[in-house]
Design an enzyme around this catalytic site. Structure first.
Site, PDB file in Angstrom:
ATOM      1  N   ILE A  62     100.389-119.237  79.434  1.00 17.47           N
ATOM      2  CA  ILE A  62      99.795-119.578  78.125  1.00 17.47           C
ATOM      3  C   ILE A  62      99.569-118.310  77.299  1.00 17.47           C
ATOM      4  CG2 ILE A  62      97.795-120.640  76.990  1.00 17.47           C
ATOM      5  CD1 ILE A  62      97.620-122.508  79.501  1.00 17.47           C
ATOM      6  N   ARG A 117      88.828-122.337  80.845  1.00 17.77           N
ATOM      7  CA  ARG A 117      87.808-123.061  81.595  1.00 17.77           C
ATOM      8  C   ARG A 117      86.435-122.604  81.097  1.00 17.77           C
ATOM      9  NH1 ARG A 117      91.218-126.060  82.655  1.00 17.77           N
ATOM     10  NH2 ARG A 117      91.988-126.791  84.671  1.00 17.77           N
ATOM     11  N   GLU A 160      80.964-129.331  81.151  1.00 16.84           N
ATOM     12  CA  GLU A 160      81.570-130.411  80.349  1.00 16.84           C
ATOM     13  C   GLU A 160      81.522-131.772  81.048  1.00 16.84           C
ATOM     14  OE1 GLU A 160      85.372-128.607  79.591  1.00 16.84           O
ATOM     15  OE2 GLU A 160      86.333-129.649  81.255  1.00 16.84           O
ATOM     16  N   HIS A 193      88.266-130.680  75.788  1.00 20.29           N
ATOM     17  CA  HIS A 193      89.274-130.349  76.814  1.00 20.29           C
ATOM     18  C   HIS A 193      90.587-131.085  76.487  1.00 20.29           C
ATOM     19  CE1 HIS A 193      89.698-128.708  81.120  1.00 20.29           C
ATOM     20  NE2 HIS A 193      90.879-128.731  80.516  1.00 20.29           N
ATOM     21  N   PHE A 209      95.694-129.666  76.252  1.00 17.03           N
ATOM     22  CA  PHE A 209      96.939-130.070  76.926  1.00 17.03           C
ATOM     23  C   PHE A 209      97.538-131.327  76.315  1.00 17.03           C
ATOM     24  CE2 PHE A 209      95.771-134.012  79.061  1.00 17.03           C
ATOM     25  CZ  PHE A 209      94.403-134.016  78.827  1.00 17.03           C
TER      26      PHE A 209
HETATM   27  P1  NAD Z   1      98.939-118.538  84.690  1.00 12.81           P
HETATM   28  O1  NAD Z   1      98.609-118.599  86.138  1.00 12.81           O
HETATM   29  O2  NAD Z   1     100.335-118.583  84.245  1.00 12.81           O
HETATM   30  O3  NAD Z   1      98.304-117.207  84.066  1.00 12.81           O
HETATM   31  C1  NAD Z   1      97.017-116.759  84.364  1.00 12.81           C
HETATM   32  C2  NAD Z   1      97.015-115.244  84.187  1.00 12.81           C
HETATM   33  O4  NAD Z   1      95.667-114.804  84.395  1.00 12.81           O
HETATM   34  C3  NAD Z   1      97.901-114.502  85.198  1.00 12.81           C
HETATM   35  O5  NAD Z   1      98.763-113.607  84.520  1.00 12.81           O
HETATM   36  C4  NAD Z   1      96.892-113.757  86.076  1.00 12.81           C
HETATM   37  O6  NAD Z   1      97.397-112.512  86.535  1.00 12.81           O
HETATM   38  C5  NAD Z   1      95.758-113.575  85.089  1.00 12.81           C
HETATM   39  N1  NAD Z   1      94.480-113.262  85.714  1.00 12.81           N
HETATM   40  C6  NAD Z   1      94.037-113.590  86.946  1.00 12.81           C
HETATM   41  N2  NAD Z   1      92.805-113.054  87.131  1.00 12.81           N
HETATM   42  C7  NAD Z   1      92.492-112.390  86.006  1.00 12.81           C
HETATM   43  C8  NAD Z   1      91.385-111.622  85.609  1.00 12.81           C
HETATM   44  N3  NAD Z   1      90.339-111.414  86.411  1.00 12.81           N
HETATM   45  N4  NAD Z   1      91.384-111.082  84.361  1.00 12.81           N
HETATM   46  C9  NAD Z   1      92.433-111.261  83.533  1.00 12.81           C
HETATM   47  N5  NAD Z   1      93.550-111.967  83.869  1.00 12.81           N
HETATM   48  C10 NAD Z   1      93.542-112.530  85.089  1.00 12.81           C
HETATM   49  O7  NAD Z   1      98.077-119.706  84.022  1.00 12.81           O
HETATM   50  P2  NAD Z   1      98.328-120.376  82.593  1.00 12.81           P
HETATM   51  O8  NAD Z   1      99.344-121.469  82.714  1.00 12.81           O
HETATM   52  O9  NAD Z   1      98.529-119.333  81.566  1.00 12.81           O
HETATM   53  O10 NAD Z   1      96.919-121.110  82.396  1.00 12.81           O
HETATM   54  C11 NAD Z   1      95.734-120.354  82.269  1.00 12.81           C
HETATM   55  C12 NAD Z   1      94.546-121.298  82.430  1.00 12.81           C
HETATM   56  O11 NAD Z   1      94.492-122.188  81.316  1.00 12.81           O
HETATM   57  C13 NAD Z   1      94.631-122.262  83.628  1.00 12.81           C
HETATM   58  O12 NAD Z   1      94.183-121.641  84.817  1.00 12.81           O
HETATM   59  C14 NAD Z   1      93.732-123.396  83.220  1.00 12.81           C
HETATM   60  O13 NAD Z   1      92.430-123.166  83.691  1.00 12.81           O
HETATM   61  C15 NAD Z   1      93.752-123.328  81.694  1.00 12.81           C
HETATM   62  N6  NAD Z   1      94.372-124.525  81.091  1.00 12.81           N
HETATM   63  C16 NAD Z   1      93.641-125.259  80.200  1.00 12.81           C
HETATM   64  C17 NAD Z   1      94.194-126.383  79.620  1.00 12.81           C
HETATM   65  C18 NAD Z   1      93.419-127.227  78.617  1.00 12.81           C
HETATM   66  O14 NAD Z   1      93.792-128.364  78.368  1.00 12.81           O
HETATM   67  N7  NAD Z   1      92.365-126.698  78.015  1.00 12.81           N
HETATM   68  C19 NAD Z   1      95.496-126.766  79.957  1.00 12.81           C
HETATM   69  C20 NAD Z   1      96.232-125.993  80.862  1.00 12.81           C
HETATM   70  C21 NAD Z   1      95.659-124.858  81.422  1.00 12.81           C
END
Ligand code: NAD
Length: 339
Positions: free
Chosen positions: A152, A232, A261, A300, A303
């Site tokens: 993302i 989150r 939430e 939320h 997505f």
């Molecule tokens: P992803 O796993 O592709 O990317 C997460 C990134 O965070 C990775 O590059 C990882 O190295 C990095 N990371 C891990 N620990 C970290 C830290 N301490 N500090 C900084 N970076 C750190 O995940 P994604 O697909 O990009 O999704 C990210 C998050 O978005 C998901 O985990 C989920 O919680 C959230 N999400 C929310 C919705 C929504 O509807 N609101 C939908 C999908 C995902």
């Protein structure tokens, strides 16, 4: 071959037929509502759930035949993974389905804040066609700090490139190839906090990321910072955000997720362990965040597009089929394979 007993919850009515057709080789019960713990069928072998369903020890205890959880999401912090591993239940997620979708929602929140879109629309609908007091700010020239450059975060930086902003990013696993492709630079977490006009969070909720923005470090952010969180709720200490908003240190916040939430979306309390008294629910910091004039809060919903939901169902069905064949995929209880 014996058909697996599958129970899917929160599948919206317009997607039930689509899901049923794809799951033709299974015994499938499908509901558009969240599950009620006392009504769970102990014969269930595959449980399909969205993020609002908390899967704790009590749920595992009710489902002695459970073999697999199909998490209709990327995040899986709502599932007790330790218990899943103990009970040898596979937890299969949807690693990618909506990186563009969630980034689009994040951009929508940011753009709405930058041009006071909600205040403007409300005013006009109330019959007042006056722009005074509705001044926004340019994104051009601002420094945007992206925390987490995974799927993302990548799309966010890509979308931001059209706005002539200066992007800095923090990730403990930096991807240097991306910096060339998308023209941004990695900095330390502290630098990002100190230098960003806008901070957007794109990391999973893990013990080490829980409340990564908190009372201690929020003061180190630029006065007038804008915080966006579509990842989150637990990444931000709610008291810190309320402090920031009330003192003006945080000019605005746009969030799609709140730490508590579940109590706001399901006040009827689905699991016994979730019960909180009405007084406690009323006193949640989240209510202050929702009511504050300088926030945009969405439920939320980042997505939630037709295309993304179909991709979620498609991958989840593939996960169930792979599991049934004895070749589980996207099982987050197993160590991740290096790409
Ligand atoms: P992803 O796993 O592709 O990317 C997460 C990134 O965070 C990775 O590059 C990882 O190295 C990095 N990371 C891990 N620990 C970290 C830290 N301490 N500090 C900084 N970076 C750190 O995940 P994604 O697909 O990009 O999704 C990210 C998050 O978005 C998901 O985990 C989920 O919680 C959230 N999400 C929310 C919705 C929504 O509807 N609101 C939908 C999908 C995902």
């Amino acid at each position: 071959m014996k058909k697996l007993n599958c129970a899917f919850y929160n599948i919206l009515p317009d997607l039930k037929t689509y899901t049923r057709n794809k799951m033709s080789g299974f015994n499938l019960s499908i509901s558009d509502k969240p599950f009620e713990i006392d009504k769970l069928d102990p014969k269930t072998e595959v449980l399909g759930i969205f993020v609002e369903s908390k899967i704790d020890k009590k749920v595992f205890a009710k489902l002695p035949n459970l073999k697999m959880i199909a998490a209709f999401s990327t995040g899986f912090d709502h599932v007790d993974l330790k218990e899943a591993k103990k009970k040898k239940v596979a937890v299969c997620n949807v690693p990618t389905y909506g990186e563009n979708t969630v980034a689009q929602h994040t951009m929508a929140i940011l753009l709405a804040i930058s041009k006071k879109i909600f205040q403007s629309t409300k005013r006009v609908k109330e019959g007042n066609y006056d722009y005074h007091g509705l001044r926004g700010f340019d994104l051009r020239g601002k420094t945007v700090g992206i925390i987490g450059t995974g799927h993302i975060g990548y799309y966010m930086i890509k979308m931001l490139s059209g706005f002539e902003v200066n992007v800095i990013a923090y990730d403990p696993f930096p991807n240097e190839k991306l910096t060339k492709e998308l023209n941004f630079k990695y900095v330390t977490f502290n630098k990002l906090m100190a230098q960003s006009d806008i901070v957007s969070l794109h990391v999973p909720l893990l013990p080490e990321t829980t409340r990564m923005i908190n009372k201690r470090n929020i003061k180190k952010m630029k006065p007038g910072v804008i915080i966006i969180n579509t990842s989150r709720g637990g990444l931000i200490e709610p008291e810190a955000l309320v402090w920031g908003l009330e003192t003006g240190h945080v000019a605005a916040a746009g969030v799609d997720v709140l730490e508590e939430e579940r109590y706001i979306s399901h006040p009827e309390c689905l699991l016994e362990s979730d019960c909180k008294s009405e007084d406690v629910k009323d006193s949640l910091m989240e209510n202050i965040i929702i009511d504050h004039p300088n926030t945009i809060v969405t439920p939320h919903n980042a997505f939630n597009t037709t295309e993304a939901i179909k991709r979620i169902i498609d991958t989840s069905v593939e996960n169930v089929k792979a599991f049934a064949k004895g070749e589980p995929q996207n099982d987050v209880t197993k160590p991740r394979k290096k790409k």
